[in-house]
Design a protein around this motif. Structure first.
Motif, PDB file in Angstrom:
ATOM      1  N   LYS A  16       0.831  -1.210   0.000  1.00 42.09           N
ATOM      2  CA  LYS A  16       0.000   0.000   0.000  1.00 42.09           C
ATOM      3  C   LYS A  16       0.865   1.259   0.000  1.00 42.09           C
ATOM      4  O   LYS A  16       0.491   2.303   0.557  1.00 42.09           O
ATOM      5  CB  LYS A  16      -0.949   0.014   1.216  1.00 42.09           C
ATOM      6  CG  LYS A  16      -1.893  -1.181   1.263  1.00 42.09           C
ATOM      7  CD  LYS A  16      -2.891  -1.044   2.388  1.00 42.09           C
ATOM      8  CE  LYS A  16      -3.782  -2.242   2.544  1.00 42.09           C
ATOM      9  NZ  LYS A  16      -4.478  -2.650   1.318  1.00 42.09           N
ATOM     10  N   HIS A  17       2.005   1.132  -0.651  1.00 42.67           N
ATOM     11  CA  HIS A  17       2.944   2.258  -0.685  1.00 42.67           C
ATOM     12  C   HIS A  17       3.949   1.996  -1.809  1.00 42.67           C
ATOM     13  O   HIS A  17       4.569   0.920  -1.844  1.00 42.67           O
ATOM     14  CB  HIS A  17       3.659   2.405   0.662  1.00 42.67           C
ATOM     15  CG  HIS A  17       4.414   3.671   0.807  1.00 42.67           C
ATOM     16  ND1 HIS A  17       5.668   3.865   0.278  1.00 42.67           N
ATOM     17  CD2 HIS A  17       4.073   4.847   1.443  1.00 42.67           C
ATOM     18  CE1 HIS A  17       6.082   5.063   0.572  1.00 42.67           C
ATOM     19  NE2 HIS A  17       5.126   5.704   1.271  1.00 42.67           N
ATOM     20  N   ARG A  20       7.808   1.644  -0.476  1.00 42.21           N
ATOM     21  CA  ARG A  20       8.124   0.367   0.158  1.00 42.21           C
ATOM     22  C   ARG A  20       8.068  -0.789  -0.846  1.00 42.21           C
ATOM     23  O   ARG A  20       8.871  -1.728  -0.789  1.00 42.21           O
ATOM     24  CB  ARG A  20       7.146   0.097   1.311  1.00 42.21           C
ATOM     25  CG  ARG A  20       7.349   1.021   2.507  1.00 42.21           C
ATOM     26  CD  ARG A  20       6.614   0.499   3.738  1.00 42.21           C
ATOM     27  NE  ARG A  20       5.157   0.439   3.525  1.00 42.21           N
ATOM     28  CZ  ARG A  20       4.329   1.447   3.792  1.00 42.21           C
ATOM     29  NH1 ARG A  20       4.801   2.606   4.271  1.00 42.21           N
ATOM     30  NH2 ARG A  20       3.029   1.304   3.596  1.00 42.21           N
ATOM     31  N   ARG A  50      -4.768   6.859  -5.075  1.00 36.07           N
ATOM     32  CA  ARG A  50      -3.529   7.368  -4.501  1.00 36.07           C
ATOM     33  C   ARG A  50      -3.822   8.596  -3.642  1.00 36.07           C
ATOM     34  O   ARG A  50      -4.511   9.506  -4.066  1.00 36.07           O
ATOM     35  CB  ARG A  50      -2.536   7.728  -5.597  1.00 36.07           C
ATOM     36  CG  ARG A  50      -2.146   6.541  -6.492  1.00 36.07           C
ATOM     37  CD  ARG A  50      -1.470   7.044  -7.777  1.00 36.07           C
ATOM     38  NE  ARG A  50      -0.942   5.974  -8.607  1.00 36.07           N
ATOM     39  CZ  ARG A  50      -1.649   5.281  -9.484  1.00 36.07           C
ATOM     40  NH1 ARG A  50      -2.956   5.517  -9.615  1.00 36.07           N
ATOM     41  NH2 ARG A  50      -1.077   4.344 -10.212  1.00 36.07           N
ATOM     42  N   THR A  51      -3.278   8.598  -2.417  1.00 33.55           N
ATOM     43  CA  THR A  51      -3.313   9.782  -1.561  1.00 33.55           C
ATOM     44  C   THR A  51      -1.876  10.089  -1.159  1.00 33.55           C
ATOM     45  O   THR A  51      -0.946   9.353  -1.495  1.00 33.55           O
ATOM     46  CB  THR A  51      -4.160   9.521  -0.300  1.00 33.55           C
ATOM     47  OG1 THR A  51      -3.500   8.572   0.539  1.00 33.55           O
ATOM     48  CG2 THR A  51      -5.554   8.993  -0.662  1.00 33.55           C
ATOM     49  N   SER A  52      -1.699  11.164  -0.416  1.00 31.47           N
ATOM     50  CA  SER A  52      -0.341  11.536   0.006  1.00 31.47           C
ATOM     51  C   SER A  52       0.206  10.556   1.033  1.00 31.47           C
ATOM     52  O   SER A  52       1.416  10.479   1.245  1.00 31.47           O
ATOM     53  CB  SER A  52      -0.340  12.956   0.587  1.00 31.47           C
ATOM     54  OG  SER A  52      -1.253  13.024   1.687  1.00 31.47           O
ATOM     55  N   ARG A  53      -0.649   9.800   1.688  1.00 28.88           N
ATOM     56  CA  ARG A  53      -0.205   8.919   2.759  1.00 28.88           C
ATOM     57  C   ARG A  53      -0.270   7.424   2.410  1.00 28.88           C
ATOM     58  O   ARG A  53       0.469   6.634   2.973  1.00 28.88           O
ATOM     59  CB  ARG A  53      -1.045   9.162   4.012  1.00 28.88           C
ATOM     60  CG  ARG A  53      -0.853  10.545   4.588  1.00 28.88           C
ATOM     61  CD  ARG A  53      -1.647  10.677   5.876  1.00 28.88           C
ATOM     62  NE  ARG A  53      -1.443  11.986   6.498  1.00 28.88           N
ATOM     63  CZ  ARG A  53      -2.006  12.361   7.628  1.00 28.88           C
ATOM     64  NH1 ARG A  53      -2.832  11.525   8.262  1.00 28.88           N
ATOM     65  NH2 ARG A  53      -1.782  13.554   8.124  1.00 28.88           N
ATOM     66  N   SER A  54      -1.193   7.032   1.525  1.00 31.25           N
ATOM     67  CA  SER A  54      -1.346   5.602   1.261  1.00 31.25           C
ATOM     68  C   SER A  54      -1.875   5.366  -0.144  1.00 31.25           C
ATOM     69  O   SER A  54      -2.237   6.310  -0.857  1.00 31.25           O
ATOM     70  CB  SER A  54      -2.295   4.961   2.281  1.00 31.25           C
ATOM     71  OG  SER A  54      -3.601   5.484   2.124  1.00 31.25           O
ATOM     72  N   GLU A  56      -4.654   2.719  -2.058  1.00 33.62           N
ATOM     73  CA  GLU A  56      -5.706   1.728  -1.877  1.00 33.62           C
ATOM     74  C   GLU A  56      -6.152   1.193  -3.231  1.00 33.62           C
ATOM     75  O   GLU A  56      -6.114   1.898  -4.238  1.00 33.62           O
ATOM     76  CB  GLU A  56      -6.903   2.342  -1.149  1.00 33.62           C
ATOM     77  CG  GLU A  56      -6.594   2.835   0.247  1.00 33.62           C
ATOM     78  CD  GLU A  56      -6.300   1.694   1.220  1.00 33.62           C
ATOM     79  OE1 GLU A  56      -6.730   0.542   0.925  1.00 33.62           O
ATOM     80  OE2 GLU A  56      -5.656   1.951   2.257  1.00 33.62           O
TER      81      GLU A  56
END
Length: 299
Positions: A16-17, A20, A50-54, A56
């Protein structure tokens, strides 16, 4: 869409990144992002939110996740299956045998050795007369044959390896006058009805040697393509059977074996197969059997 893109997609779905996932795949993040964009463009829509943190999965992404895992698992299964086939670990080996193959112990030893090393390979055994083995191998009905030497083993497209040699014995009725002698000479066979294994036709070494030694006194009474039939004829008093030494293990009432005082009179065993064999299991069997024959020769 290729397998590499599916692996990249699953790495992002699991982590989810993108950063990583790139580390897990041991590639740079821009290369990973480029491959995911190419996959989305090919499929015609977004696979990730896509968001700035994760990151999905979209509904389409969730569907692809299931199918991608299934596809990669099938691809891995196919890879392992082919590799095992190439190593000879799967498949079928069809083996024909005749004459001295069983009584000599060579065939049984080869079968057990192969089973120990390649337990998942199916082995099909079939008793096939010596001179029919060559045709069966060329026709694809057999893969390997165990046979005494005969004229057809020189046929083109057939690979031949000599894997055994034995003395010739005389099998005869215990009521025959020659049974009183512990050892016989070729001259004692003069005029006697002889019984030969059918592989020894007019082109064979044994028949030619008998012709040279006995000349007009050579008398062939019976021929058979079955070892037991040859011995049965001899036990019934219908003639003297010339058989390979290992056949003396066969105990038939009224039958005795006598050595023959002639070092030139021998029987052999060949292993025959197709030239240029490509099937992994068959190549593996031939290699193991050849190595065993080589060790026997050295001993």
């Amino acid at each position: 869409m290729d397998l590499r893109q599916l692996r990249y997609f699953l790495a992002v779905a699991e982590e989810k990144h993108f950063g990583r996932a790139a580390q897990t795949l041991n590639i740079v993040q821009p290369a990973l992002s480029m491959q995911i964009r190419a996959l989305e463009e090919e499929l015609g829509g977004a696979l990730f939110l896509r968001t700035s943190r994760s990151v999905e999965l979209t509904e389409a992404g969730k569907l692809l996740e299931t199918e991608a895992r299934r596809t990669l698992e099938q691809a891995e299964f196919a890879r392992r299956s082919v590799e095992r086939s190439l190593r000879g670990e799967t498949g079928t080996v069809r083996i024909g045998f005749a004459g001295n193959a069983i009584f000599s112990g060579k065939l049984m030893r080869d079968l057990r050795l192969f089973r120990q090393h390649y337990p998942d390979v199916e082995m099909i055994l079939q008793e096939v007369p010596a001179q029919q083995q060559v045709e069966a191998i060329l026709a694809g009905q057999l893969d390997i044959g165990y046979t005494p030497d005969h004229s057809k083993t020189l046929t083109g497209g057939i690979q031949v390896q000599r894997i055994g040699d034995w003395k010739i014995l005389v099998a005869l009725s215990d009521e025959h006058p020659l049974a009183e002698h512990p050892q016989l000479t070729v001259e004692m066979l003069s005029g006697e009805p002889l019984i030969l294994y059918d592989a020894h036709d007019t082109h064979e070494k044994l028949y030619l040697m008998l012709s040279q030694k006995l000349k007009h006194d050579l008398r062939i009474a019976h021929r058979s393509d079955s070892s037991l039939s040859v011995l049965a004829h001899a036990a019934a008093g219908l003639g003297l059977a010339l058989v390979p030494e290992p056949l003396q293990q066969v105990n038939i009432p009224g039958l005795v074996y006598r050595s023959l005082n002639d070092s030139e009179m021998t029987a052999n065993l060949l292993m025959i197969s197709r030239d240029g064999e490509t099937k992994g299991a068959i190549k593996a069997f031939l290699l193991l059997a050849s190595q065993d024959a080589s060790l026997m020769t050295k001993v």
